[in-house]
Design an enzyme around this catalytic site. Structure first.
Site, PDB file in Angstrom:
ATOM      1  N   LYS A 181       0.825  -1.204   0.000  1.00  0.00           N
ATOM      2  CA  LYS A 181       0.000   0.000   0.000  1.00  0.00           C
ATOM      3  C   LYS A 181       0.870   1.269   0.000  1.00  0.00           C
ATOM      4  O   LYS A 181       2.064   1.208   0.275  1.00  0.00           O
ATOM      5  CB  LYS A 181      -0.950  -0.027   1.212  1.00  0.00           C
ATOM      6  CG  LYS A 181      -1.903  -1.225   1.217  1.00  0.00           C
ATOM      7  CD  LYS A 181      -2.758  -1.310  -0.026  1.00  0.00           C
ATOM      8  CE  LYS A 181      -4.004  -2.154   0.082  1.00  0.00           C
ATOM      9  NZ  LYS A 181      -3.895  -3.590   0.215  1.00  0.00           N
TER      10      LYS A 181
HETATM   11  C1  PLP Z   1      -5.297  -4.516   0.663  1.00  0.00           C
HETATM   12  C2  PLP Z   1      -6.780  -4.360   0.656  1.00  0.00           C
HETATM   13  C3  PLP Z   1      -7.572  -4.775   1.734  1.00  0.00           C
HETATM   14  C4  PLP Z   1      -7.025  -5.614   2.852  1.00  0.00           C
HETATM   15  O1  PLP Z   1      -6.032  -4.990   3.571  1.00  0.00           O
HETATM   16  P1  PLP Z   1      -5.199  -5.839   4.673  1.00  0.00           P
HETATM   17  O2  PLP Z   1      -4.525  -4.742   5.467  1.00  0.00           O
HETATM   18  O3  PLP Z   1      -4.247  -6.686   3.937  1.00  0.00           O
HETATM   19  O4  PLP Z   1      -6.174  -6.595   5.480  1.00  0.00           O
HETATM   20  C5  PLP Z   1      -8.920  -4.488   1.725  1.00  0.00           C
HETATM   21  N1  PLP Z   1      -9.491  -3.842   0.690  1.00  0.00           N
HETATM   22  C6  PLP Z   1      -8.774  -3.449  -0.383  1.00  0.00           C
HETATM   23  C7  PLP Z   1      -9.466  -2.733  -1.498  1.00  0.00           C
HETATM   24  C8  PLP Z   1      -7.403  -3.723  -0.439  1.00  0.00           C
HETATM   25  O5  PLP Z   1      -6.704  -3.396  -1.532  1.00  0.00           O
END
Ligand code: PLP
Length: 378
Positions: A181
């Site tokens: 992210k």
């Molecule tokens: C990465 C992601 C998640 C999940 O995030 P985590 O921190 O890995 O649980 C949820 N929604 C979207 C759209 C994502 O890209």
């Protein structure tokens, strides 16, 4: 040349923040996390921010705090990462998928309205790839019907719509600090809300439903008793990870400028070649989290193969969630139930996009794509 799909922006300097936490008695949630929560609340102009150990666990803590019950329905977009639906499913509630709009790939508001039943308790919208949904009218519409609204802002820490950020127009927005992210501490996330009562409940549901965390139990000279006031999960973020966030938050606008420049170059390149990508509305500043393009379904996997052969790592974000084995078998979905999401998911390829990607590397991605498109006769 070999170009990875993602590189984080942390440096060796950032290890000093970890070293500071090693000098404190608790490596888990304590003072550092509270400072970061204040920083995040301030950045978004909201009354509460709560750090969590992932978007997924943060969403579960939030749904527990909202008292979501087995059999309740929650509307989610078909085009998203599976976690958006999984958190609903994990609590025994029913994720009701709706399709996304053709150009923006954001959840279709007419489809939301048509999907509402007397069992609908909430809607989770997704700011896909970094582009925020427009929430004012939707939030009012849902509030009148006592339906809550959550923002899956995993892609959109730094994006805005009409100058407003996530958290301004919903019951809560949830971020992810997962490895790929825009802001990351390996694994992590945050929940923001202007609803003080909801924040208070999430504070419990993110930590077993307990009334006090470790640092609070030992904060005075004497041991403080705690009680379990409701059922919760384990979603708190340890300080040892939270320590990596402040420096990244202070660099977020600078990194966004780099992402915006790269995304603009991709857009110009693909516009000239008639290759489809997400339409961005004029009143949006996208967080430019991901840059997916679309090629005709029959060429997609060959195109990925040719890019990989050229040393370029790419990804698929995302196959339509109701078309996965689990959801299609459990709920009996068929191929044409969510046509926009289905078609996009079958043809999409995500290209490398991160602040450390150099313009020369990006040129290499683009010329490899030119060669692939030519080889495939497109
Ligand atoms: C990465 C992601 C998640 C999940 O995030 P985590 O921190 O890995 O649980 C949820 N929604 C979207 C759209 C994502 O890209």
């Amino acid at each position: 040349m070999s170009i990875p799909f993602y590189k984080h922006s942390l440096t060796a300097d950032d290890s000093q923040y970890i070293a500071k936490v090693l000098d404190t008695p608790f490596l888990t949630s304590a003072g550092v996390g509270k400072e970061v929560e204040a920083l995040i609340a301030n950045y978004f102009g909201v009354s509460s921010a709560l750090l969590v150990n992932s978007w997924t666990n943060g969403a579960i803590a939030t749904l527990l705090a909202l008292d979501l019950q087995p059999g309740d329905e929650v509307i989610v977009p078909a085009q998203t990462f599976i976690a958006t639906a999984n958190v609903v499913e994990l609590l025994g509630a029913i994720p009701v998928f709706v399709d996304v709009c053709e150009d923006s790939l954001l959840i279709d508001y007419n489809a939301i309205k048509n999907a509402i039943t007397e069992k609908t308790k909430g809607v989770i919208v997704v700011h896909l790839y970094g582009q925020m949904c427009d929430l004012d009218e939707l939030y009012d519409y849902l509030k009148k019907r006592s339906i809550w609204l959550l923002e899956d802002a995993a892609h959109c820490f730094e994006g805005t719509r009409r100058g407003r950020r996530p958290g301004a127009c919903s019951d809560a927005a949830i971020f992810s600090f997962y490895a790929t992210k825009n802001i990351t501490c390996g694994e992590g996330g945050a929940i923001i809300t202007n609803n003080a009562a909801l924040a208070e409940e999430i504070r419990k549901t993110r930590l077993h439903g307990m009334s006090a965390g470790a640092s609070d139990r030992f904060s005075r000279k004497k041991y403080n008793h705690w009680d379990m006031q409701r059922l919760g999960t384990k979603a708190n973020l340890p300080d040892i990870l939270a320590a990596l966030l402040p420096a990244q938050i202070s660099r977020v606008e600078e990194n966004l400028e780099k992402r915006r420049l790269l995304a603009a170059r991709y857009r110009q390149f693909f516009a000239e070649r008639g290759v489809r990508y997400q339409k961005i509305f004029e009143n949006v500043i996208s967080a430019e989290h991901l840059f997916p393009i679309w090629v005709p379904v029959e060429y997609r996997d060959q195109c990925i193969y040719l890019l990989n052969e050229a040393g370029i790592q790419v990804a698929v974000n995302y196959r339509s969630v109701p078309s996965t084995k689990y959801y299609s078998e459990k709920y009996g979905y068929v191929e044409d139930d969510f046509p926009v999401s289905q078609r996009w998911g079958e043809g999409t390829i995500t290209l490398p996009l991160y602040p450390k990607l150099t313009l020369a590397e990006q040129d290499e991605v683009m010329s490899a794509l030119d060669r692939a498109l030519m080889t495939l006769g497109m």
